[in-house]
Design a protein around this motif. Structure first.
Motif, PDB file in Angstrom:
ATOM      1  N   LEU A   1       0.753  -1.046  -0.026  1.00 39.06           N
ATOM      2  CA  LEU A   1       0.085  -0.080  -0.205  1.00 39.06           C
ATOM      3  C   LEU A   1       0.901   1.317   0.121  1.00 39.06           C
ATOM      4  CD1 LEU A   1      -2.523  -0.818   2.887  1.00 39.06           C
ATOM      5  CD2 LEU A   1      -2.780  -1.466   0.626  1.00 39.06           C
ATOM      6  N   THR A   2       0.467   2.125  -0.641  1.00 35.17           N
ATOM      7  CA  THR A   2       1.239   3.697  -0.652  1.00 35.17           C
ATOM      8  C   THR A   2       0.210   4.513  -0.101  1.00 35.17           C
ATOM      9  OG1 THR A   2       2.203   3.139  -2.837  1.00 35.17           O
ATOM     10  CG2 THR A   2       2.283   5.405  -2.124  1.00 35.17           C
ATOM     11  N   LEU A   3       0.883   5.283   0.946  1.00 27.26           N
ATOM     12  CA  LEU A   3      -0.147   6.157   1.813  1.00 27.26           C
ATOM     13  C   LEU A   3       0.129   7.399   1.292  1.00 27.26           C
ATOM     14  CD1 LEU A   3       0.439   5.018   5.248  1.00 27.26           C
ATOM     15  CD2 LEU A   3      -1.038   4.060   3.654  1.00 27.26           C
ATOM     16  N   GLU A   4      -0.646   8.569   1.483  1.00 26.65           N
ATOM     17  CA  GLU A   4      -0.576   9.833   1.253  1.00 26.65           C
ATOM     18  C   GLU A   4       0.845  10.429   1.544  1.00 26.65           C
ATOM     19  OE1 GLU A   4      -3.812  12.988   0.492  1.00 26.65           O
ATOM     20  OE2 GLU A   4      -3.380  13.019   2.592  1.00 26.65           O
ATOM     21  N   SER A   5       1.230  10.316   2.934  1.00 27.36           N
ATOM     22  CA  SER A   5       2.704  10.714   3.299  1.00 27.36           C
ATOM     23  C   SER A   5       3.889  10.167   2.350  1.00 27.36           C
ATOM     24  CB  SER A   5       2.720  10.488   4.738  1.00 27.36           C
ATOM     25  OG  SER A   5       2.887   8.843   4.961  1.00 27.36           O
ATOM     26  N   GLY A   6       3.607   9.086   1.592  1.00 20.72           N
ATOM     27  CA  GLY A   6       4.593   8.708   0.825  1.00 20.72           C
ATOM     28  C   GLY A   6       4.974   7.103   1.342  1.00 20.72           C
ATOM     29  N   ARG A   7       4.487   6.759   2.462  1.00 19.00           N
ATOM     30  CA  ARG A   7       5.165   5.727   3.256  1.00 19.00           C
ATOM     31  C   ARG A   7       4.412   4.477   2.537  1.00 19.00           C
ATOM     32  NH1 ARG A   7       4.167   4.387   9.655  1.00 19.00           N
ATOM     33  NH2 ARG A   7       4.943   2.180   9.746  1.00 19.00           N
ATOM     34  N   THR A   8       5.200   3.618   2.333  1.00 22.12           N
ATOM     35  CA  THR A   8       4.926   2.195   1.696  1.00 22.12           C
ATOM     36  C   THR A   8       4.562   1.324   2.869  1.00 22.12           C
ATOM     37  OG1 THR A   8       6.063   2.703  -0.111  1.00 22.12           O
ATOM     38  CG2 THR A   8       5.262   0.420   0.499  1.00 22.12           C
ATOM     39  N   ILE A   9       3.369   0.332   3.116  1.00 24.51           N
ATOM     40  CA  ILE A   9       3.005  -0.579   3.992  1.00 24.51           C
ATOM     41  C   ILE A   9       3.244  -2.017   3.262  1.00 24.51           C
ATOM     42  CG2 ILE A   9       1.325  -1.323   5.580  1.00 24.51           C
ATOM     43  CD1 ILE A   9       2.838   1.254   6.423  1.00 24.51           C
ATOM     44  N   LYS A  10       3.563  -2.853   3.920  1.00 23.82           N
ATOM     45  CA  LYS A  10       3.634  -4.358   3.378  1.00 23.82           C
ATOM     46  C   LYS A  10       3.295  -5.196   4.609  1.00 23.82           C
ATOM     47  CE  LYS A  10       5.841  -5.901   0.176  1.00 23.82           C
ATOM     48  NZ  LYS A  10       6.846  -6.448  -0.949  1.00 23.82           N
ATOM     49  N   ALA A  11       2.218  -6.081   4.378  1.00 24.16           N
ATOM     50  CA  ALA A  11       1.787  -7.127   5.220  1.00 24.16           C
ATOM     51  C   ALA A  11       1.621  -8.657   4.542  1.00 24.16           C
ATOM     52  CB  ALA A  11       0.818  -6.693   5.912  1.00 24.16           C
ATOM     53  N   ASN A  12       1.089  -9.458   5.341  1.00 22.06           N
ATOM     54  CA  ASN A  12       0.952 -10.649   4.710  1.00 22.06           C
ATOM     55  C   ASN A  12      -0.495 -10.647   4.377  1.00 22.06           C
ATOM     56  OD1 ASN A  12       2.879 -11.442   7.267  1.00 22.06           O
ATOM     57  ND2 ASN A  12       3.462 -12.336   5.267  1.00 22.06           N
TER      58      ASN A  12
END
Length: 468
Positions: A187-198
């Motif tokens: 997932l890409t967030l508005e802040s630019g952070r990327t989130i990865k999960a299982n």
């Protein structure tokens, strides 16, 4: 395993609460958009929700912090010749007479139309309810809860973020990266952070942006359920002991129905209607007149009856309004949420890929909204209202699923009869004094109930708030 939940509403935090019970979940990231406000409407639930709170939360704290009050069922006002309560039915009174609850419900097909449903079953319960009494035996008289939705969300948030495995991020998802059609990579967030999960849980609600991001397709059910708008407003108590009912009231209006839900500090009420039959301004005027207050300024919300085609995908699912929404009658929303969460827990524990695919296919079939849609449609079709175009049009709706299910009433297999939904249909018909062709010719008889100790509903809830 790491799980990411997108959406900080009730369904998102409820999912988080349940997943915390799993030892193999090492991290839960919950993303809530700061741009989406929380609306504190009065929420009404089913018995499934009560079991959820007992299993994953603290009941006493929930009652205090969510403005919760007891709910025994739905009081149908104006839907038929006599008002009745569609309640959460215990098996115990029937077993004492040597008959199962479902078997007895089938016998109601042969009920004398002049006999009131509550003169046969739940007569004591009905008297408790209309006198605002709460029975202290919750195995005999099953319960659920009303509450303030905004306070409930805050309560869950406080409970969940105390767990070091839970990270809450105030941000918005702007892009979803896919490995394949049903598998999310990041997932890409508005802040630019990327989130990865299982695994990922979409609890972002009903909106077009979310639908596109998560590649979800929906079945439009608006040709069957005609309501598509609601106005709501919180009311102050004027006579709390009288107005503090242990049930939800659904009162017929000219172009839909009005809900009345007592919470601890105020009454949640609103008007569900069809904008194709009445304008918002006209609905507001009717709502004000029914309340008896011309000075209120109600909130307006849109909704569209629909159901997601696939609740579960390869490594993500949709929970809450993201999975679909029918309409508020019978409070099915959080019931769906609880059911899907329990199915998610099963999914996350499957290791074999072939077994996982089979379970996903089964659960996607099982979590269709067909049964509840038919039950809601039945309430409209069997009402005694036909004084406006809305009621006439809703009663004349042609729905293939409705015709199929209603055509099976006299030929239900033993395996199908295990589904609780049949009992809901039987009791809805009997409550409106409608006979139907059944597979049994046996007559219903009066079910005796035990008079257990009771308390006034207001006094019962007050004792939770007096605890220091």
């Amino acid at each position: 395993m790491e799980v990411c939940i997108i959406g900080a509403g009730a369904s998102g935090w409820m999912t988080c609460a349940a997943l915390r019970s799993l030892g193999f979940i090492k991290k839960i990231t919950l993303i809530g958009s700061p741009k989406i406000p929380t609306v504190g409407v009065g929420e009404s639930t089913t018995e499934t929700f009560h079991h959820f709170i007992l299993k994953y939360s603290n009941l006493d704290n929930f009652i205090r912090e969510s403005d919760a009050t007891v709910k025994y069922g739905v009081y149908y006002s104006g839907w038929s010749e006599k008002d009745f309560i569609h309640c959460f039915q215990s098996e115990k009174p029937f077993l004492r007479k040597g008959i199962g609850r479902k078997e007895y419900s089938e016998r109601l097909a042969n009920k004398d139309p002049n006999t009131f449903i509550h003169d046969l079953t739940n007569s004591t319960f009905f008297k408790y309810c209309i006198n605002n009494r709460v029975c202290l035996n919750t195995e005999e008289y099953l319960i659920s809860w009303h509450f303030n939705a905004a306070k409930f969300i805050n309560f869950l948030k406080k409970e969940n973020i105390s767990d070091p495995r839970v990270e809450y991020i105030s941000d918005e998802v702007v892009d979803v990266g896919f490995i394949s059609d049903g598998e999310i990579d990041y997932l890409t967030l508005e802040s630019g952070r990327t989130i990865k999960a299982n695994y990922y849980v979409n609890s972002t609600g009903e909106n077009l942006k979310s639908q596109k991001l998560f590649r979800q397709e929906y079945v439009d059910l608006s040709e069957y359920l005609l309501t598509n708008k609601a106005i709501f407003y919180p009311l102050k108590y004027t006579d709390k002991r009288r107005q503090f009912t242990p049930y939800t009231i659904t009162k017929t209006m000219d172009y839909g129905w009005r809900w009345i839900i007592p919470t601890w500090s105020r009454i949640g009420t609103g008007y569900v209607f069809s904008e194709n039959h009445i304008t918002v301004d006209q609905a507001i005027e009717e709502f004000k007149k029914d309340i008896g207050d011309d000075n209120i300024n109600p909130h307006v919300v849109d909704f569209k009856p629909k159901a997601v085609k696939k609740v579960f995908r390869d490594n993500y699912c949709s929970i809450g309004m993201s999975s679909g929404f029918l309409e508020p009658l019978e409070s099915s929303g959080l019931s769906f949420t609880c059911g899907i969460i329990e199915s998610l827990i099963k999914i996350l524990q499957i290791q074999d890929k072939d077994d996982l695919k089979k379970q996903i296919d089964y659960l996607n079939w099982n979590h269709r909204h067909i049964w509840w849609m038919v039950h809601l449609l039945l309430q409209y079709k069997t009402s005694n209202k036909d004084h406006t175009d809305f009621w006439k049009d809703q009663k004349n709706v042609k729905c293939p699923d409705y015709d199929i299910i209603m055509g099976m009433l006299d030929n239900i297999s033993e395996s199908d009869f295990e589904y609780y939904e049949w009992e809901m249909i039987f009791r809805a018909l009997a409550s409106k004094n409608i006979n139907w062709k059944s597979r049994t010719d046996k007559k219903p008889f009066r079910i005796e109930e035990i008079n257990y100790p009771t308390m006034d509903h207001l006094d019962f809830i007050t004792q939770f708030h007096n605890v220091k």
